[in-house]
Every structure is written in structure tokens, then in C-alpha cells.
Design a protein around this motif. Structure first.
Motif, PDB file in Angstrom:
ATOM      1  N   LEU A  82       0.865  -1.468   0.382  1.00 47.22           N
ATOM      2  CA  LEU A  82      -0.038   0.072  -0.092  1.00 47.22           C
ATOM      3  C   LEU A  82       0.580   1.310  -0.360  1.00 47.22           C
ATOM      4  CD1 LEU A  82      -2.769  -1.019   2.738  1.00 47.22           C
ATOM      5  CD2 LEU A  82      -3.275  -1.232  -0.030  1.00 47.22           C
ATOM      6  N   THR A  83       0.403   2.561  -0.410  1.00 47.48           N
ATOM      7  CA  THR A  83       1.032   3.521  -0.691  1.00 47.48           C
ATOM      8  C   THR A  83       0.803   4.445   0.750  1.00 47.48           C
ATOM      9  OG1 THR A  83      -0.769   5.034  -1.895  1.00 47.48           O
ATOM     10  CG2 THR A  83       0.731   3.866  -3.417  1.00 47.48           C
ATOM     11  N   PRO A  84       1.748   4.983   1.246  1.00 46.66           N
ATOM     12  CA  PRO A  84       1.075   5.406   2.654  1.00 46.66           C
ATOM     13  C   PRO A  84      -0.370   6.104   2.886  1.00 46.66           C
ATOM     14  CG  PRO A  84       3.601   6.526   2.221  1.00 46.66           C
ATOM     15  CD  PRO A  84       2.882   5.569   1.102  1.00 46.66           C
ATOM     16  N   GLU A  85      -0.773   6.897   1.706  1.00 43.02           N
ATOM     17  CA  GLU A  85      -2.217   7.345   1.802  1.00 43.02           C
ATOM     18  C   GLU A  85      -2.929   6.617   1.265  1.00 43.02           C
ATOM     19  OE1 GLU A  85       0.029   7.969  -1.060  1.00 43.02           O
ATOM     20  OE2 GLU A  85       1.233  10.221  -0.615  1.00 43.02           O
ATOM     21  N   GLN A  86      -3.414   5.641   0.770  1.00 43.18           N
ATOM     22  CA  GLN A  86      -3.887   4.135   0.858  1.00 43.18           C
ATOM     23  C   GLN A  86      -3.951   3.567   1.984  1.00 43.18           C
ATOM     24  OE1 GLN A  86      -2.107   1.586  -2.097  1.00 43.18           O
ATOM     25  NE2 GLN A  86      -3.589   2.618  -3.974  1.00 43.18           N
ATOM     26  N   ALA A 122      -7.146   3.220   7.560  1.00 44.49           N
ATOM     27  CA  ALA A 122      -6.928   3.507   8.925  1.00 44.49           C
ATOM     28  C   ALA A 122      -8.053   4.457   9.703  1.00 44.49           C
ATOM     29  CB  ALA A 122      -5.809   4.648   8.950  1.00 44.49           C
ATOM     30  N   VAL A 123      -8.374   5.169   8.470  1.00 38.52           N
ATOM     31  CA  VAL A 123      -9.121   6.466   8.445  1.00 38.52           C
ATOM     32  C   VAL A 123     -10.836   5.284   8.368  1.00 38.52           C
ATOM     33  CG1 VAL A 123     -10.483   8.907   8.152  1.00 38.52           C
ATOM     34  CG2 VAL A 123      -8.913   9.065   8.240  1.00 38.52           C
ATOM     35  N   GLU A 137     -11.649   5.741  -4.735  1.00 36.99           N
ATOM     36  CA  GLU A 137     -10.937   6.841  -5.627  1.00 36.99           C
ATOM     37  C   GLU A 137      -9.395   6.560  -5.432  1.00 36.99           C
ATOM     38  OE1 GLU A 137     -11.702  10.857  -5.088  1.00 36.99           O
ATOM     39  OE2 GLU A 137     -13.721  10.121  -5.491  1.00 36.99           O
ATOM     40  N   LEU A 138      -8.517   6.098  -4.010  1.00 38.75           N
ATOM     41  CA  LEU A 138      -6.866   6.104  -4.285  1.00 38.75           C
ATOM     42  C   LEU A 138      -6.179   3.965  -4.760  1.00 38.75           C
ATOM     43  CD1 LEU A 138      -5.954   7.345  -0.454  1.00 38.75           C
ATOM     44  CD2 LEU A 138      -5.719   8.750  -2.770  1.00 38.75           C
ATOM     45  N   PHE A 139      -7.760   3.675  -5.001  1.00 35.05           N
ATOM     46  CA  PHE A 139      -7.450   2.549  -5.295  1.00 35.05           C
ATOM     47  C   PHE A 139      -7.721   2.072  -6.889  1.00 35.05           C
ATOM     48  CE2 PHE A 139      -7.211   1.559  -0.483  1.00 35.05           C
ATOM     49  CZ  PHE A 139      -6.306   0.433  -0.226  1.00 35.05           C
ATOM     50  N   GLY A 140      -8.781   3.089  -7.427  1.00 34.87           N
ATOM     51  CA  GLY A 140      -8.570   3.125  -8.460  1.00 34.87           C
ATOM     52  C   GLY A 140      -9.794   2.707  -8.529  1.00 34.87           C
TER      53      GLY A 140
END
Length: 107
Positions: free
Chosen positions: A27-31, A36-37, A103-106
Motif C-alpha cells: 500500500l502507498t502511505p496515502e492508501q 486507517a480512517v 478513489e485511491l485504489f482506482g
């Protein structure tokens, strides 16, 4: 090579099923932060849900591990979004966080 392979040679030297599955990409840090959120907001909402929805939410959260594959993670996020949507305004923050994660996972 992808997918499962089975090799049979006249009953000798059979290797059985060889599972050629690549591990889930890191995972990217953003993902990771988005998940986590989602987990945090789901935990906050959990106590306000009926028992059946709590169980479904718990099952969904268990499917969001780092090793989850893309399709499984997407399916799990959609399931969590469905639970959040059923409780209306109370679930809106969780629903918004799931949308952001998707959205972060496309998706």
C-alpha cells in the motif's frame, strides 16, 4: 505465469496444484492512511448499529488487511459503504471515507 497449474505425468512426479498468485502490492502511505480512517470511523459507528450490521461491519473490516488483493479490498469497501449508507446521516462520514479510499485504489 499466472493462475493455477496442474501437472500430471502418468501417476509419477505429480506436483499437484501450483498456485501462481502474486502477493498483493504494498500500500502507498496515502492508501494505508485512507484505510486507517475507514477503520476508525467504522469503529466509531459500530456501537450505534444493530447486531447484524455490527457483525457484517466486523467481517468487512477483517477483509481490509494489508494482504487483501485489489478486487477483494474493493468488494469489502463497497460492503462497508452499503452498511454506512443504510444508517443515513449517521453513516455519512464513513461513507465519505470509503469513497475517498476507493478513489485511491482506482475504483
Amino acid at each position: 505465469m499466472s493462475g493455477d497449474t496442474v501437472n500430471m505425468y502418468d501417476g509419477q512426479h505429480n506436483t499437484g496444484i501450483v498456485h501462481n498468485h502474486a502477493p498483493a502490492p504494498a500500500l502507498t502511505p496515502e492508501q494505508a492512511e485512507a484505510l486507517a480512517v475507514v477503520r476508525s470511523l467504522a469503529a466509531a459507528l459500530r456501537g450505534q448499529l444493530p447486531e447484524a450490521d455490527r457483525e457484517a461491519l466486523d467481517a468487512g473490516l477483517a477483509g481490509l488487511g494489508e494482504a487483501a488483493a485489489g478486487t477483494d479490498r474493493r468488494r469489502t469497501l463497497f460492503a462497508i459503504a452499503g452498511i454506512a449508507a443504510t444508517v443515513g446521516a449517521l453513516g455519512q462520514p464513513l461513507l465519505d471515507s470509503v469513497r475517498a479510499a476507493l478513489e485511491l485504489f482506482g475504483a
